[in-house]
Design a protein around this motif. Structure first.
Motif: not given
Length: 805
Positions: A59-87
């Motif tokens: 996809x040219x507009x979707x992003x695959x994000x690794x997100x820390x939600x306080x668990x042992x390992x980050x979870x993977x979430x696919x997001x289409x928001x244009x402003x998503x960014x690391x940190x």
């Protein structure tokens, strides 16, 4: 107003549940629309941190994000928001979460990539588009950097607060502020508010008067007008605590300057307006009536055409704002603003209301100007706003306030008598109890003896001016449910309806019994519709000076036009068979200041009144069916006079060949017929039949008293007669002739056949009748009936030139 429970707790030591507080407010001060929290119905929505963000491989507009939600390992979430960014800290809806509109989040694959949750925008967790910040309206929302991953997001967004949505009545404008609510709640709980007034620090050497001037020539339209200036500001996003205060109150955050003015509006009930000083055409502020036809572009980008009764704020006589309603686009605070001119004022409430309604520019500011402003806190609100802008946007406050006009804050002394208080409220309060209530309200007072006291109603309660107002204050703080209850004193007279009431009630019952349904339409309509369908045409209808809409500008002079609107409404929704009646008043201008009110009765029918079945064909309503309803109604109402129907073509809204005036003893009481096809087309309705009657004339007409007549036990005798008469001879004429010579035994005349065809001479028609004879006291003989029938035959030949067939 949306009142934040947490904001109230800043000024009051409240130890009561929000629901209980809302109930107390409803029983004591103003109505409550709702009590809610933005987190209601939501679950498993937590703080997350985007630790890695990559483009989706398919996809040219979707992003695959690794997100820390306080668990042992980050979870993977696919997001289409244009402003998503690391940190960035973000809002995460986990697997099994409930978000807005009761949607449930589940694990799944998006274009072949596994997604274990959702990164949310504010709107997706319940925020409306009206309050979500514009900077994030096309993407997800970023939480503060100090938000702890894995924690519920609600406390970071103010969603753990409870909102009490009050429905403020026009007389309690003081309740459109947090301070007003605090004062009232403190009174009925016996608490002491701890308000803190912000001290202003004028660190700049430049004077406000060197930058701004204000000259108010008409203090009626602007009793108070004050200005301040803040130089060297930097426009930016407001701190999160301020944004939370605003969106929990239903206001969208904009920037640190505009947000401060809205915060002060909510806190004090004092609207403020900020101008970009560098965009002003000069520095001399004023307030005046607009010029007729003057153009002005408001903040929303719309060009408004003003009228002479509008009021505008001007700079060097050029409009920069609609006073009390909305600012101008050209002087709005923007990202490039460095100097702010800050305005605090009181404008004429009536003019603001008319202006806001006419231009459909209702706002939080106009609502408060319409209901009144506390003149004692205008300067306090202006100073606190200036100090907050300096703290949040930097810069320096220039020295002094520029005042164009200033209405003094007036406290109102009111004398009360303890005996009168108890007499009005039905209580036995002591002077100590009464003064305790005024202490809780923070009203100053002096006591004179055992019975008299003088209470000073403060300027913040501008709704109090009479002793009756203070009686209400005493009653509501004492508690309406604590007032003694007594049964009303009853008279010994037997109740009953007046003759007029009985007639009107019988009219409704009669028409409903004949298959019509009651309708109630507006008493206000357009001038054109008011002039239609009049029994006796009159001049122009009475018009409203300030109508609510263009469809309700004049008082009705007929009822039919409202019924036709009802039929059009039903027909537009595929309801083809409609039979309506309405009994109500029309308003007829007779040259006096007020119109004459008359009671009228009208009906409108289209389609079929009787549903078809396997053994009955369609039978659309026609003139004669509706005429039968009118005849039966007049008979049931006991109208004693002679009723006749005179054809007319003088009513432009009615079909000229299917309309008749209804006469009672040669007096016009109404009309009946088919709506003209052109008029029906204008109303967007099919073929429709109507009638309207003047009930005032029917009420005054002589009546036949109801009498019991036993059914005759003797047999009846019938005779049939067929007549050949000219086409112009009416059935009513023949029936009248038969009655004149029918004799005492003639009970009924029934027309059972009408024929006009090729077997008859030109200009002729054949009518056949059945005449029924009966004697109530004995059995008729053939000779008696024949004698009476021969008289009828001879009289018909003589009067209508009938040929007996």
């Amino acid at each position: 107003m949306k009142v934040s429970y947490q904001w109230l707790q800043e000024y009051l030591d409240l130890d009561v549940a929000p629901q209980d507080l809302a109930e107390k407010i409803a029983r004591t001060s103003v109505d409550i629309n709702d009590v809610y929290s933005l987190s209601d119905g939501l679950k498993k929505i937590v703080v997350g941190e985007v630790v890695k963000c990559e483009n989706h491989p398919d996809s040219d507009h979707l992003h695959v994000c690794q997100v820390d939600v306080g668990e042992e390992e980050p979870i993977q979430i696919v997001c289409g928001a244009p402003n998503v960014q690391e940190g960035k800290k973000v809002i995460v809806a986990l697997h099994g979460a409930r978000i807005a509109d009761n949607q449930k989040i589940k694990r799944g694959k998006i274009r072949g990539v596994e997604s274990n949750g959702m990164l949310c925008a504010l709107q997706e967790i319940g925020f409306s588009d009206k309050i979500a910040p514009k900077d994030y309206e096309d993407g997800i929302y970023f939480l503060p950097d100090d938000a702890k991953t894995g924690d519920p997001v609600f406390k970071y967004l103010g969603m753990d607060d409870t909102i009490i949505d009050t429905d403020v009545t026009p007389n309690r404008g003081d309740m459109l502020s947090i301070y007003g609510n605090v004062n009232d709640i403190a009174a009925f709980y016996g608490l002491k508010p701890h308000f803190k007034e912000t001290a202003i620090k004028e660190e700049g050497t430049e004077k406000t008067a060197d930058l701004l001037q204000a000259e108010i020539t008409d203090t009626k339209i602007a009793p108070t007008y004050k200005l301040r200036a803040i130089k060297g500001v930097k426009i930016a996003e407001s701190p999160l605590w301020l944004q939370i205060r605003l969106w929990n109150s239903g206001i969208r955050p904009v920037n640190n300057v505009v947000d401060v003015t809205n915060y002060i509006l909510l806190k004090y009930g004092q609207p403020l307006h900020s101008y970009d000083y560098d965009q002003l055409s000069g520095n001399n502020f004023g307030v005046r009536h607009a010029n007729e036809g003057e153009k002005f572009v408001t903040l929303d980008g719309d060009e408004q055409t003003l009228k002479a009764n509008d009021i505008v704020v001007t700079v060097d006589d050029q409009p920069v704002a609609l006073a009390g309603t909305m600012g101008g686009e050209g002087t709005a605070v923007s990202d490039d603003t460095t100097t702010v001119a800050l305005e605090a004022a009181i404008f004429d409430p009536v003019m603001v209301r008319k202006q806001a309604r006419r231009l459909d520019l209702h706002s939080e500011s106009s609502m408060r100007f319409e209901r009144g402003i506390n003149s004692a806190t205008v300067e306090t609100a202006l100073n606190e706003a200036a100090e907050m802008i300096k703290e949040l946007a930097g810069g320096t406050i220039t020295a002094g306030i520029v005042t164009g006009s200033e209405a003094p804050a007036v406290d109102t002394p009111i004398k009360l008598s303890l005996a009168k208080i108890n007499h009005v409220l039905g209580t036995s309060l002591t002077m100590e109890q009464v003064t305790n209530i005024f202490d809780r309200l923070a009203f100053a007072y002096t006591v004179d003896g055992d019975d008299q006291l003088t209470v000073i109603a403060p300027a913040r309660r501008w709704d109090i001016s009479l002793a009756a107002d203070l009686y209400e204050e005493i009653a509501r703080i004492y508690g309406y449910d604590n007032l003694p209850s007594t049964l009303p004193t009853m008279t010994r007279n037997r109740g009953g309806l007046t003759p007029r009431q009985r007639f009107i009630r019988a009219s409704r019952h009669d028409l409903e019994g004949m298959g019509l349904t009651q309708a109630i339409s507006y008493s206000l309509t357009t001038v054109e519709k008011a002039k239609q369908f009049q029994i006796k045409p009159l001049a122009e209808p009475m018009k409203l000076d300030f109508p609510m809409s263009s469809d309700h500008v004049a008082t009705r002079m007929n009822i039919i036009s409202g019924l036709l609107n009802d039929i059009a409404y039903n027909v537009a929704r595929n309801v083809d068979n409609v039979a309506l009646y309405e009994e109500g008043r029309v308003f007829l201008p007779m040259g006096d200041e007020r119109p004459v009110e008359q009671e009228h009765l009208a009906a409108a029918v289209t389609g079929q009144m009787v549903a078809n079945s396997w053994n009955k064909k369609d039978q659309p309503v026609d003139f004669f069916q509706l005429k039968g309803i009118v005849e039966r109604y007049l008979k049931n109402m006991g109208i004693a006079g002679k009723v006749s129907y005179v054809p007319t073509s003088d009513r432009p809204e009615m079909h000229p060949g299917r309309t008749a005036d209804i006469m009672v003893d040669d007096q016009l009481v109404g009309f009946i017929g088919q709506v003209h096809p052109q008029t029906a087309k204008e109303y967007k309705i099919p073929e429709t039949y109507v009638f309207e009657l003047n009930l005032e004339l029917l009420l005054a007409a002589p009546k036949i008293e109801n009498e019991y007549t036993p059914i005759s036990k003797y047999p009846s005798i019938t005779r049939d007669i067929a007549l050949l008469v000219d086409d112009g001879v009416e059935n009513a004429t023949i029936v009248e002739v038969i009655k004149q010579k029918g004799g005492a035994y003639l009970k009924d005349i029934h027309l059972f056949d009408v024929y006009a065809g090729s077997h008859l001479p030109a200009g002729k028609k054949s009518l056949a009748y059945t005449l029924t004879y009966q004697d109530d006291k004995g059995t008729l003989t053939e000779d008696q009936v024949n004698a009476a029938f021969d008289k009828v035959t001879a009289y018909l030949q003589d009067k209508v030139d009938a040929e007996i067939r």
